[in-house]
Design an enzyme around this catalytic site. Structure first.
Site, PDB file in Angstrom:
ATOM      1  N   GLU A  93       0.829  -1.196   0.000  1.00  0.00           N
ATOM      2  CA  GLU A  93       0.000   0.000   0.000  1.00  0.00           C
ATOM      3  C   GLU A  93       0.870   1.256   0.000  1.00  0.00           C
ATOM      4  O   GLU A  93       1.956   1.260   0.554  1.00  0.00           O
ATOM      5  CB  GLU A  93      -0.912  -0.003   1.232  1.00  0.00           C
ATOM      6  CG  GLU A  93      -1.928  -1.145   1.157  1.00  0.00           C
ATOM      7  CD  GLU A  93      -2.821  -1.288   2.381  1.00  0.00           C
ATOM      8  OE1 GLU A  93      -3.936  -1.793   2.213  1.00  0.00           O
ATOM      9  OE2 GLU A  93      -2.411  -0.912   3.489  1.00  0.00           O
ATOM     10  N   CYS A 106       3.520   8.620   0.832  1.00  0.00           N
ATOM     11  CA  CYS A 106       4.063   7.705   1.833  1.00  0.00           C
ATOM     12  C   CYS A 106       4.165   6.341   1.156  1.00  0.00           C
ATOM     13  O   CYS A 106       3.153   5.780   0.735  1.00  0.00           O
ATOM     14  CB  CYS A 106       3.125   7.664   3.031  1.00  0.00           C
ATOM     15  SG  CYS A 106       3.619   6.460   4.265  1.00  0.00           S
ATOM     16  N   CYS A 113       6.721  -6.861   6.824  1.00  0.00           N
ATOM     17  CA  CYS A 113       7.848  -6.284   7.558  1.00  0.00           C
ATOM     18  C   CYS A 113       8.452  -7.359   8.444  1.00  0.00           C
ATOM     19  O   CYS A 113       7.734  -8.200   8.984  1.00  0.00           O
ATOM     20  CB  CYS A 113       7.375  -5.109   8.419  1.00  0.00           C
ATOM     21  SG  CYS A 113       8.737  -4.164   9.145  1.00  0.00           S
ATOM     22  N   CYS A 117       7.341  -4.463  15.795  1.00  0.00           N
ATOM     23  CA  CYS A 117       6.779  -3.409  16.633  1.00  0.00           C
ATOM     24  C   CYS A 117       5.358  -3.815  17.051  1.00  0.00           C
ATOM     25  O   CYS A 117       4.511  -4.077  16.198  1.00  0.00           O
ATOM     26  CB  CYS A 117       6.747  -2.085  15.884  1.00  0.00           C
ATOM     27  SG  CYS A 117       8.377  -1.575  15.297  1.00  0.00           S
ATOM     28  N   CYS A 120       2.135  -1.876  15.639  1.00  0.00           N
ATOM     29  CA  CYS A 120       2.022  -1.601  14.206  1.00  0.00           C
ATOM     30  C   CYS A 120       1.314  -2.747  13.482  1.00  0.00           C
ATOM     31  O   CYS A 120       1.665  -3.911  13.651  1.00  0.00           O
ATOM     32  CB  CYS A 120       3.404  -1.391  13.607  1.00  0.00           C
ATOM     33  SG  CYS A 120       3.357  -1.053  11.829  1.00  0.00           S
ATOM     34  N   CYS A 338      -0.527   6.097   9.704  1.00  0.00           N
ATOM     35  CA  CYS A 338       0.690   5.409  10.173  1.00  0.00           C
ATOM     36  C   CYS A 338       0.342   4.141  10.916  1.00  0.00           C
ATOM     37  O   CYS A 338      -0.486   4.148  11.812  1.00  0.00           O
ATOM     38  CB  CYS A 338       1.458   6.257  11.164  1.00  0.00           C
ATOM     39  SG  CYS A 338       2.254   7.665  10.500  1.00  0.00           S
TER      40      CYS A 338
HETATM   41  N1  SAH Z   1       9.962   0.775   9.603  1.00  0.00           N
HETATM   42  C1  SAH Z   1      10.051   2.202   9.477  1.00  0.00           C
HETATM   43  C2  SAH Z   1       9.019   2.824   8.573  1.00  0.00           C
HETATM   44  C3  SAH Z   1       7.569   2.387   8.686  1.00  0.00           C
HETATM   45  S1  SAH Z   1       6.598   2.904  10.064  1.00  0.00           S
HETATM   46  C4  SAH Z   1       9.993   2.827  10.846  1.00  0.00           C
HETATM   47  O1  SAH Z   1       9.714   2.144  11.801  1.00  0.00           O
HETATM   48  O2  SAH Z   1      10.274   4.013  10.961  1.00  0.00           O
HETATM   49  C5  SAH Z   1       6.242   4.585   9.920  1.00  0.00           C
HETATM   50  C6  SAH Z   1       5.912   5.228  11.259  1.00  0.00           C
HETATM   51  O3  SAH Z   1       4.622   4.849  11.762  1.00  0.00           O
HETATM   52  C7  SAH Z   1       6.903   4.838  12.343  1.00  0.00           C
HETATM   53  O4  SAH Z   1       7.304   5.986  13.038  1.00  0.00           O
HETATM   54  C8  SAH Z   1       6.071   3.944  13.236  1.00  0.00           C
HETATM   55  O5  SAH Z   1       6.580   3.900  14.522  1.00  0.00           O
HETATM   56  C9  SAH Z   1       4.717   4.582  13.142  1.00  0.00           C
HETATM   57  N2  SAH Z   1       3.616   3.720  13.573  1.00  0.00           N
HETATM   58  C10 SAH Z   1       3.579   2.374  13.551  1.00  0.00           C
HETATM   59  N3  SAH Z   1       2.388   1.939  14.033  1.00  0.00           N
HETATM   60  C11 SAH Z   1       1.674   3.035  14.356  1.00  0.00           C
HETATM   61  C12 SAH Z   1       0.367   3.248  14.857  1.00  0.00           C
HETATM   62  N4  SAH Z   1      -0.446   2.222  15.135  1.00  0.00           N
HETATM   63  N5  SAH Z   1      -0.034   4.521  15.064  1.00  0.00           N
HETATM   64  C13 SAH Z   1       0.754   5.566  14.745  1.00  0.00           C
HETATM   65  N6  SAH Z   1       1.988   5.423  14.245  1.00  0.00           N
HETATM   66  C14 SAH Z   1       2.451   4.185  14.050  1.00  0.00           C
END
Ligand code: SAH
Length: 345
Positions: A93, A106, A113, A117, A120, A338
Site C-alpha cells: 500500500e 508515503c 515487515c 513493533c 504496528c 501510520c
Molecule cells: N519501519 C520504518 C518505517 C515504517 S513505520 C519505521 O519504523 O520508521 C512509519 C511510522 O509509523 C513509524 O514511526 C512507526 O513507529 C509509526 N507507527 C507504527 N504503528 C503506528 C500506529 N499504530 N499509530 C501511529 N503510528 C504508528
C-alpha cells in the site's frame, strides 16, 4: 510467469550496451530508457518513436514488470490510499497525503515487515520480500499522477513510512531514490525525501558513509531500553547505546538534524522518567521530535495517553530548546494512517 528479464532492472549504460551488442546505436538505449522511466509506459508497443522491428526484438527479450494500482480509496480528509499489485501478485500500500500547500507520498519498501513493533499493523504481516527499485519508484510515480489529477500540482514530498523497514532493503531503496531524484526520473529534490527507520545502527552509519542527501527519521517511541524492547522487541539486538553512536556518526558526517518519531501511550511512556530520558537522548545530536497520534490497530493493548501528558512532553521538550511538533493523523477512516497499512482490502 515468463522468465524474460525485467528490462527496468537494466541501468541506462546496460541498455545502451544491449543495443550496440545487437547491431543498433547506443542512442536507442537512451530513447528506450526515457520511455521506461520518464514516460512510464507499460508496454513496448507504446514506444512510438522506436521501429516495429526493434519493439518486437525487445518484446522477445524482456518484460516490463509494471505495478498496477488495484484499488484506490479516498478518505474524507482527502488522503488517498493505493493498493498496489506487484507483478507476482503480492500487494503493498502507498498513501497520498494532501495539505493546503503540498502533497506527500508515503511509500512502502517491503511486502510486509520483518520487524516486530507491537503497536504496528504491518508487523502482523510476515515479510514476504523486498521491493525492487522500480516497484518503489512506480509507487511514487503513481502518486505523482494522482497529485496532478486531484490537486493540480506535482508531488512535493516523499516519506518512506509505508510498509517495511527501508534500511533492511538498503540497496533497492537507494537505487529507487536515485531514480526519483534524477532529472531522468521525477527530478524531486532529496531534501524533500525522508527515510524513516526503526533504528538499524549499522545501516544508519552506512547512509552517512554513502553521503546520502535525503533526511533521516528514527521511530524512537522510548529512550529507555527496557521499555523500548518491550514495545519494539528488536531493540534487544540494536540497543539505544548503539543507536546513539550511529546517530552521532550520522551527524558528524552529514551535519543534518534527525527527526525522532514518538508516540505517547498510557502506562508505557507517560511518566516523567520517560520524558527526561527523551530529553537526554535529544541532546546527543541536533534533532526535532514529532509526537505522532496513535492509530489504534486492534483490541486496545495500546492507548494514546491523554492530552495532559502530551502537553507535559511538549513543555518539557521546549523548555530544553528541543523542537517539537504534534502530528495529527490522516486517512484514518480508510486505514491509511501510520501503522495501519495491513492490506485489509
Ligand atoms: N519501519 C520504518 C518505517 C515504517 S513505520 C519505521 O519504523 O520508521 C512509519 C511510522 O509509523 C513509524 O514511526 C512507526 O513507529 C509509526 N507507527 C507504527 N504503528 C503506528 C500506529 N499504530 N499509530 C501511529 N503510528 C504508528
Amino acid at each position: 510467469m515468463s522468465n524474460k528479464k525485467d528490462i527496468r532492472a537494466l541501468s541506462k549504460e546496460q541498455l545502451r550496451d544491449f543495443f550496440t551488442e545487437n547491431g543498433d546505436k547506443a542512442f536507442r538505449g537512451n530513447q528506450v530508457y526515457e520511455w521506461l522511466w520518464q514516460k512510464g509506459v507499460h508496454s513496448f508497443s507504446d514506444m512510438t518513436n522506436i521501429s516495429k522491428e526493434t519493439r518486437e526484438m525487445l518484446q522477445n527479450n524482456f518484460v516490463i514488470n509494471h505495478i498496477e494500482v488495484d484499488q484506490m480509496q479516498r478518505s474524507s480528509d482527502g488522503t488517498v490510499k493505493n493498493a498496489v499489485r506487484l507483478h507476482d501478485g503480492l500487494v503493498v500500500e502507498s498513501v497520498l497525503i494532501p495539505t493546503e500547500t503540498r502533497t506527500t507520498a508515503c511509500v512502502s519498501s517491503q511486502v510486509g515487515c520483518s520487524l516486530d513493533c507491537q503497536f504496528c499493523a504491518t508487523a502482523r504481516l510476515k515479510r514476504m520480500r523486498n521491493l525492487n527499485p522500480d516497484e518503489i519508484y512506480d509507487q511514487v510515480a503513481a502518486i505523482n499522477k494522482e497529485s496532478l489529477l486531484y490537486y493540480n500540482h506535482k508531488l512535493s514530498n516523499i516519506v518512506f513510512m509505508g510498509m517495511g523497514e527501508p534500511l533492511m532493503n538498503y540497496n533497492n531503496v537507494l537505487k529507487a531514490i536515485e531514480k526519483i531524484t534524477s532529472p531522468e526520473g521525477l527530478g524531486i529534490s532529496p531534501k524533500r525525501i525522508t527515510v524513516s527507520t526503526s533504528g538499524v545502527p549499522k545501516m544508519i552509519k552506512k547512509l552517512a558513509d554513502d553521503e546520502v542527501k535525503f533526511n533521516l527519521a528514527v521511530s524512537l517511541h522510548s529512550a529507555i531500553d527496557e521499555v523500548r524492547t518491550q514495545i519494539m522487541p528488536f531493540n534487544k539486538n540494536f540497543p539505544l547505546a548503539d543507536l546513539k553512536e550511529a546517530l552521532q556518526y550520522w551527524y558528524a558526517k552529514t551535519k543534518r538534524r534527525v527527526t525522532y518519531e514518538y508516540i505517547v501511550w498510557n502506562g508505557i511512556n507517560d511518566t516523567r522518567e520517560a520524558i527526561n530520558a527523551l530529553v537526554k537522548f535529544c541532546k546527543y545530536i541536533p534533532c526535532k521530535v514529532n509526537l505522532i497520534e496513535y492509530n489504534p490497530i486492534d483490541d486496545g493493548d495500546f492507548q494514546q495517553a491523554n492530552a495532559k501528558v502530551i502537553d507535559d512532553y511538549i513543555s518539557i521538550l521546549e523548555m530544553n530548546d528541543i523542537i517539537v511538533n504534534v502530528r495529527r493523523s490522516r486517512g484514518k477512516d480508510i486505514d491509511a494512517a501510520c501503522g495501519q497499512l495491513a492490506n485489509k482490502s
